[in-house]
Design a protein around this motif. Sequence first.
Motif, PDB file in Angstrom:
ATOM      1  N   THR A 136      35.768  12.217  63.986  1.00 50.04           N
ATOM      2  CA  THR A 136      36.127  10.806  64.167  1.00 50.04           C
ATOM      3  C   THR A 136      36.789  10.579  65.522  1.00 50.04           C
ATOM      4  O   THR A 136      36.464   9.617  66.232  1.00 50.04           O
ATOM      5  CB  THR A 136      37.074  10.347  63.040  1.00 50.04           C
ATOM      6  OG1 THR A 136      36.439  10.548  61.772  1.00 50.04           O
ATOM      7  CG2 THR A 136      37.429   8.879  63.193  1.00 50.04           C
ATOM      8  N   MET A 137      37.714  11.485  65.890  1.00 53.29           N
ATOM      9  CA  MET A 137      38.397  11.360  67.178  1.00 53.29           C
ATOM     10  C   MET A 137      37.408  11.472  68.333  1.00 53.29           C
ATOM     11  O   MET A 137      37.444  10.684  69.286  1.00 53.29           O
ATOM     12  CB  MET A 137      39.477  12.442  67.297  1.00 53.29           C
ATOM     13  CG  MET A 137      40.621  12.287  66.319  1.00 53.29           C
ATOM     14  SD  MET A 137      41.624  10.813  66.631  1.00 53.29           S
ATOM     15  CE  MET A 137      42.368  11.267  68.188  1.00 53.29           C
ATOM     16  N   LEU A 138      36.508  12.463  68.242  1.00 57.01           N
ATOM     17  CA  LEU A 138      35.521  12.661  69.315  1.00 57.01           C
ATOM     18  C   LEU A 138      34.570  11.480  69.406  1.00 57.01           C
ATOM     19  O   LEU A 138      34.234  11.021  70.509  1.00 57.01           O
ATOM     20  CB  LEU A 138      34.734  13.957  69.070  1.00 57.01           C
ATOM     21  CG  LEU A 138      35.523  15.265  69.209  1.00 57.01           C
ATOM     22  CD1 LEU A 138      34.649  16.447  68.809  1.00 57.01           C
ATOM     23  CD2 LEU A 138      36.030  15.444  70.637  1.00 57.01           C
ATOM     24  N   PHE A 139      34.129  10.988  68.244  1.00 51.18           N
ATOM     25  CA  PHE A 139      33.190   9.862  68.239  1.00 51.18           C
ATOM     26  C   PHE A 139      33.867   8.597  68.783  1.00 51.18           C
ATOM     27  O   PHE A 139      33.278   7.852  69.571  1.00 51.18           O
ATOM     28  CB  PHE A 139      32.698   9.619  66.810  1.00 51.18           C
ATOM     29  CG  PHE A 139      31.583   8.622  66.714  1.00 51.18           C
ATOM     30  CD1 PHE A 139      30.329   8.921  67.204  1.00 51.18           C
ATOM     31  CD2 PHE A 139      31.796   7.378  66.138  1.00 51.18           C
ATOM     32  CE1 PHE A 139      29.288   8.002  67.117  1.00 51.18           C
ATOM     33  CE2 PHE A 139      30.771   6.453  66.047  1.00 51.18           C
ATOM     34  CZ  PHE A 139      29.511   6.774  66.542  1.00 51.18           C
ATOM     35  N   ASP A 140      35.107   8.386  68.351  1.00 51.67           N
ATOM     36  CA  ASP A 140      35.859   7.226  68.840  1.00 51.67           C
ATOM     37  C   ASP A 140      36.041   7.301  70.353  1.00 51.67           C
ATOM     38  O   ASP A 140      35.874   6.303  71.065  1.00 51.67           O
ATOM     39  CB  ASP A 140      37.217   7.176  68.140  1.00 51.67           C
ATOM     40  CG  ASP A 140      38.073   6.014  68.610  1.00 51.67           C
ATOM     41  OD1 ASP A 140      37.718   4.875  68.297  1.00 51.67           O
ATOM     42  OD2 ASP A 140      39.086   6.258  69.294  1.00 51.67           O
ATOM     43  N   ARG A 141      36.371   8.492  70.829  1.00 46.56           N
ATOM     44  CA  ARG A 141      36.558   8.678  72.277  1.00 46.56           C
ATOM     45  C   ARG A 141      35.254   8.431  73.031  1.00 46.56           C
ATOM     46  O   ARG A 141      35.254   7.793  74.095  1.00 46.56           O
ATOM     47  CB  ARG A 141      37.057  10.094  72.538  1.00 46.56           C
ATOM     48  CG  ARG A 141      37.323  10.414  73.998  1.00 46.56           C
ATOM     49  CD  ARG A 141      37.819  11.843  74.134  1.00 46.56           C
ATOM     50  NE  ARG A 141      37.992  12.200  75.531  1.00 46.56           N
ATOM     51  CZ  ARG A 141      38.325  13.411  75.958  1.00 46.56           C
ATOM     52  NH1 ARG A 141      38.548  14.375  75.070  1.00 46.56           N
ATOM     53  NH2 ARG A 141      38.459  13.663  77.243  1.00 46.56           N
TER      54      ARG A 141
END
Length: 529
Positions: free
Chosen positions: A239-244
């Motif tokens: 989720t963090m990577l996708f959001d970034r």
Amino acid sequence: MSFFKKKSFIRTSVVHFTVFSVLILAVFLGFMLIYAYMLDIAFTDMDDVLKYKDDIISEHFSNIPIESFKKCSFIVFNDDNDVIYSSNESIKEDIRAVDLELIERYNSGYSYSITQYESGKYKNGFYVQKVKKIKDGTLQSTGYAILDNNLRVVEGNLFNKSSLSPYEFNLISGKFIDSEKNEFTVSKYEYVNKKGKRRVFVFINPTFKEEDYSNLEDKLLRFIPIPILLIIIIIFIQTMLFDRKIKKSIQPLNKAMLSYSKGEPQKIDKDEMPREFFYVVDTFEDLMNELEISEQEKEKANAERQRVIVDLSHDLKTPLTVIQGYAKALADHVVPEEKQEQYLQTLAVKANASASLMDTLFAYTRMEHPEYHLNLSEVDLHEWFRDYIYSKNEEISLKGFRVETDIPDDIELAKIDLNLFPRALDNLLNNSLKYNVVGTKIYYSVNEKNDKITIIYADDGVGISEEVGERIFDAFVTTNEARTSGKGTGLGMSIAKRIIELHGGTIELDSLEGYKTVFKIQLKRIFTE
């Protein structure tokens, strides 16, 4: 495919979803493999030992890691029923050569089938068959015996003895009970070694019980939080990577929005954006262009208002100055008696001119208000124009002008404001009467085509210069001569244009052979059945 190209939002989503799915699957499979491995090492059978079949045939029994098989043991007999190897000493006493025929042979197709009588003559006794599994999957009996409740053979030829001991009965049942009452599974594997000698390999392993399986499953369930925790961590990281990634992808658009809000617009580089956002970028740029145009129009309107105020001040200043000067002269009694009448007439003319200018400006301002609405009525244009031109005949004749019309009898209905629409035509007529000479011809025509009614107003007078014609419908546009002479305010054409637009129509300068000034008005038709 095009949507999998670099900088594609779909590509990014697919990649992240694929990685996420693979990681989740890896965690799941990893846990299942561990689960299967723990079951495998917890419950050992003949299949596990026969993985070392080559060592068994070679009679390298010490190579078999029997210690890794929990509570398991094996013993090997030769043709003479002598023990040639045992994994421990106790098994030599537990398994006897004379009982080998009672032990089920692994993968032979033969097995013992035991059924207990629940009633009748042999109640609590047993019906024992030796069956063979044939090719079609059915079982074929090769012998039987009936045992009473004391394990005495009362019928059948399956055993060459009159009774079985509990130990022997357990063996045909595939079980072995040790001195501590622990239950084991026993089976034998018959083979020929590399020297062609017949051997019998007997393997004893703990019996697989439902209770044991449940206990092991309970232990494994304690580890369930670990894969769950791993999945949560994977979800969080993904989720963090996708959001970034998404934020980075739309960052150029965010920067552009901020730049526009600060009044420092910058071009958006589409190469830095996901291709799916190109439509958003185009829409945003179109919106910004429209806002820029709107801002320019707003600035132009503000400038126009300033010009209107300046021009109005100029147009009011002249008559007011005259009124002020003449009134002061009359008040100071410095005007000769024979000129007082002339001064009073001049004051009246200038006062009327000022009042007319204020009335015109009020009408212009009122119609510019966004909430201004017309009071529309359906009219027969042929009849209406006939009455309108008739009402203007005297005024036109007094100026020495002529009128020519071309208005068919079958013109369709139109919707007009009966108070406002005549004013638009009055302004066109007044311009002709003010700026043209005696003998000028005025022309009216009305025709209809498709969904439009076209009204032509023209005169063959002095005409309009190209410079004035380009801005004829702007407020306070007149010739210098008109302004200095006091004949015009410059609002007449602006008011006429606004009136026509409020009727949903258009007005523009046009050309017509034989005429110098031509205005074309177009209105929507009202179709009748």
